[in-house]
Design a protein around this motif. Structure first.
Motif, short mmCIF file in Angstrom:
data_model
loop_
_atom_site.label_atom_id
_atom_site.label_comp_id
_atom_site.label_asym_id
_atom_site.label_seq_id
_atom_site.Cartn_x
_atom_site.Cartn_y
_atom_site.Cartn_z
N LYS A 1 0.80 -0.95 0.24
CA LYS A 1 0.13 -0.02 0.39
C LYS A 1 0.62 1.17 -0.52
CE LYS A 1 -3.84 2.61 2.80
NZ LYS A 1 -4.36 1.86 3.65
N GLU A 2 2.14 1.32 1.02
CA GLU A 2 2.76 2.54 0.56
C GLU A 2 3.99 2.43 -0.50
OE1 GLU A 2 4.28 5.53 2.73
OE2 GLU A 2 2.39 4.29 3.20
N TYR A 3 4.03 1.50 -1.08
CA TYR A 3 5.13 1.56 -2.14
C TYR A 3 4.29 2.16 -3.08
CZ TYR A 3 8.71 -0.99 -0.26
OH TYR A 3 9.71 -1.47 0.50
N ASN A 4 2.84 1.48 -3.62
CA ASN A 4 1.82 1.62 -4.79
C ASN A 4 1.47 3.93 -4.19
OD1 ASN A 4 0.11 0.80 -7.06
ND2 ASN A 4 -1.51 1.94 -5.04
N LYS A 5 1.52 4.33 -2.60
CA LYS A 5 0.48 5.35 -2.84
C LYS A 5 2.34 6.25 -3.16
CE LYS A 5 0.02 8.57 0.98
NZ LYS A 5 -0.34 8.82 2.63
N LEU A 6 3.29 6.23 -2.74
CA LEU A 6 4.26 6.82 -3.69
C LEU A 6 4.51 6.90 -4.75
CD1 LEU A 6 6.84 5.98 -1.06
CD2 LEU A 6 6.26 8.10 -0.97
N ALA A 7 3.70 5.87 -5.83
CA ALA A 7 4.15 5.68 -6.83
C ALA A 7 3.30 6.27 -7.62
CB ALA A 7 4.17 4.35 -7.55
N GLN A 8 2.51 6.94 -6.87
CA GLN A 8 1.19 7.36 -7.88
C GLN A 8 1.59 9.31 -7.97
OE1 GLN A 8 -2.47 6.64 -5.50
NE2 GLN A 8 -2.48 4.08 -7.04
N GLU A 9 2.27 9.04 -6.41
CA GLU A 9 2.57 10.76 -6.11
C GLU A 9 3.87 11.56 -7.23
OE1 GLU A 9 4.08 11.00 -2.22
OE2 GLU A 9 1.84 10.92 -0.67
N VAL A 10 4.49 10.21 -7.26
CA VAL A 10 5.24 10.76 -8.53
C VAL A 10 5.77 10.18 -9.41
CG1 VAL A 10 7.29 10.52 -6.36
CG2 VAL A 10 7.19 8.50 -8.41
N GLY A 11 4.33 9.54 -10.48
CA GLY A 11 4.04 9.35 -11.48
C GLY A 11 4.70 8.13 -12.07
N ALA A 12 5.42 7.81 -11.07
CA ALA A 12 6.31 5.89 -11.56
C ALA A 12 5.10 4.96 -11.44
CB ALA A 12 7.11 5.80 -10.29
N SER A 13 5.79 3.81 -12.34
CA SER A 13 5.48 2.77 -12.61
C SER A 13 5.17 1.76 -11.68
CB SER A 13 6.30 1.41 -14.22
OG SER A 13 6.34 1.09 -13.94
N THR A 14 3.97 1.50 -11.33
CA THR A 14 3.88 0.43 -10.54
C THR A 14 4.46 -1.00 -11.12
OG1 THR A 14 1.91 0.09 -11.06
CG2 THR A 14 1.81 1.69 -9.67
N ASN A 15 4.38 -1.31 -11.38
CA ASN A 15 5.16 -3.08 -12.15
C ASN A 15 5.15 -3.75 -11.45
OD1 ASN A 15 3.24 -2.09 -14.19
ND2 ASN A 15 5.72 -1.68 -15.33
N ASP A 16 6.63 -3.25 -10.61
CA ASP A 16 7.34 -3.59 -9.55
C ASP A 16 7.12 -4.06 -8.58
OD1 ASP A 16 9.01 -4.45 -11.83
OD2 ASP A 16 10.70 -3.20 -11.96
N ILE A 17 5.94 -2.88 -7.41
CA ILE A 17 5.52 -2.87 -7.06
C ILE A 17 5.22 -4.73 -5.79
CG2 ILE A 17 3.97 -2.34 -5.08
CD1 ILE A 17 3.24 0.68 -6.81
N PHE A 18 5.16 -5.00 -6.41
CA PHE A 18 3.69 -6.50 -6.05
C PHE A 18 5.92 -7.43 -5.18
CE2 PHE A 18 4.72 -10.72 -5.59
CZ PHE A 18 3.20 -11.46 -4.66
N ARG A 19 6.54 -7.65 -6.12
CA ARG A 19 7.83 -7.94 -5.94
C ARG A 19 8.46 -7.58 -5.29
NH1 ARG A 19 11.51 -11.59 -8.66
NH2 ARG A 19 9.76 -12.08 -10.00
N LEU A 20 8.60 -6.18 -5.36
CA LEU A 20 9.34 -4.89 -4.24
C LEU A 20 8.99 -5.79 -2.59
CD1 LEU A 20 11.26 -3.02 -3.73
CD2 LEU A 20 9.57 -0.81 -4.45
N ALA A 21 7.10 -4.92 -3.02
CA ALA A 21 7.18 -6.00 -1.39
C ALA A 21 7.28 -6.79 -0.49
CB ALA A 21 5.49 -5.56 -1.52
N LEU A 22 7.21 -7.95 -1.73
CA LEU A 22 7.29 -9.04 -0.95
C LEU A 22 8.89 -9.48 -0.49
CD1 LEU A 22 6.09 -11.99 -1.30
CD2 LEU A 22 7.01 -11.96 -3.10
N HIS A 23 10.00 -8.62 -1.18
CA HIS A 23 11.61 -8.85 -1.03
C HIS A 23 12.02 -7.97 0.23
CE1 HIS A 23 11.03 -11.58 -4.18
NE2 HIS A 23 11.99 -12.41 -3.59
N SER A 24 10.56 -7.18 1.02
CA SER A 24 10.85 -5.81 1.87
C SER A 24 11.15 -6.59 3.17
CB SER A 24 9.84 -5.06 2.06
OG SER A 24 9.87 -4.38 0.73
#
Length: 292
Positions: A89-112
């Motif tokens: 949720k946090e990574y997705n929110k940050l991505a939307q704020e800066v207009g970044a791609s959300t393609n890798d958010i699942f993997r990023l969150a899983l390996h946090s």
């Protein structure tokens, strides 16, 4: 039998609710250089993995990658679901704020941090997974070793052709040697005639110097030694164990005899053949860098 240091092996299988993918790649290296990329749950097994690889692959730069993907129909106790959702949720929110791609958010969150934690795994389950992973590791290593053997067979053919090339040119040098000797004799006779009329001519000293000169130009011993080195090179290639370093030492001796023949020859056709032998030897040395 020669083995190349270039190899590849890969196996896949199931281990206790996970799909395992084991991949090994090897490249040239003077020593065994291991780079391991394994799941956090198996980091305590790195010494065993290193021992397993070193027993079989011996030398080379070895990269091992082990990936575990959870089966979709199995809920794993390894995953902290609540923490994962918070990260996502946090990574997705940050991505939307800066207009970044959300393609890798699942993997990023899983390996946090702490989402996949070995502390959540029962030791018994971990040992079961390790027991199931071991055959996959061994199989991947075996596939890599087979690949190296196949590549080694190709290298053996190439090296054999280069050795044959040197041997063929050596036979040409042997056939040229009588003519070379005659040319040298004529050269000596001509110099003798030029200096015999000199008042300072000393026949005994002249004969001694000629004997020394002729012995210095004699290449018969170098020819015999070079033949022996070429034969020994072939014998070592045919041994059961791959002997890359040993072949490297023999190639140095081959080069030493070729250089001596070149320096003693003093005859253009022979020196031309020496250049050809040196070219074949350089090809041998280049290929030996990839042999265990």
């Amino acid at each position: 039998m020669l083995k190349s240091m270039t190899g590849y092996g890969r196996t896949k299988g199931k281990i206790n609710g996970f799909q395992a993918d084991v991949e090994i790649r090897t490249l040239n290296s003077k020593f065994l250089d291991l780079q391991l990329k394994v799941p956090r749950t198996f980091q305590g097994k790195e010494l065993e993995i290193r021992s397993l690889i070193s027993d079989s692959l011996k030398r080379g730069k070895v990269s091992l990658n082990v990936e575990l993907t959870q089966d979709t129909d199995v809920e794993s106790e390894q995953v902290n679901h609540e923490l994962f959702r918070r990260y996502y949720k946090e990574y997705n929110k940050l991505a939307q704020e800066v207009g970044a791609s959300t393609n890798d958010i699942f993997r990023l969150a899983l390996h946090s941090p702490d989402v996949m934690s070995s502390s959540n795994i029962d030791e018994k389950v971990l040992e079961e997974q390790w027991t199931q992973l071991m055959p996959l590791l061994k199989q991947a290593i075996a596939h890599c070793d087979d690949f190296r053997i196949q590549e080694g067979a190709n290298l053996e053919k190439e090296l054999g052709s280069y050795i044959d090339g040197i041997a063929g040119q050596l036979e040409e040098i042997i056939s040229h040697d009588p003519d070379r000797v005659e040319v040298i004799k004529e050269r000596i006779k001509k110099h003798q005639q030029e200096i015999e009329g000199s008042d300072e001519f000393d026949k005994n000293r002249f004969e001694q110097e000629m004997i020394y000169y002729i012995e210095k130009l004699d290449i018969s011993e170098e020819i015999v030694r070079l033949k022996n080195h070429l034969s020994y090179f072939r014998e070592v290639m045919a041994e059961d164990d791959s002997q890359g370093k040993k072949l490297g030492f023999i190639s140095q001796e081959i080069g030493r005899e070729i250089n001596t023949i070149g320096s003693k020859a003093n005859y253009a056709p022979v020196q031309k053949l020496v250049v050809g032998m040196k070219d074949e030897l350089e090809k041998i040395k280049e290929q030996l860098l990839n042999i265990i």
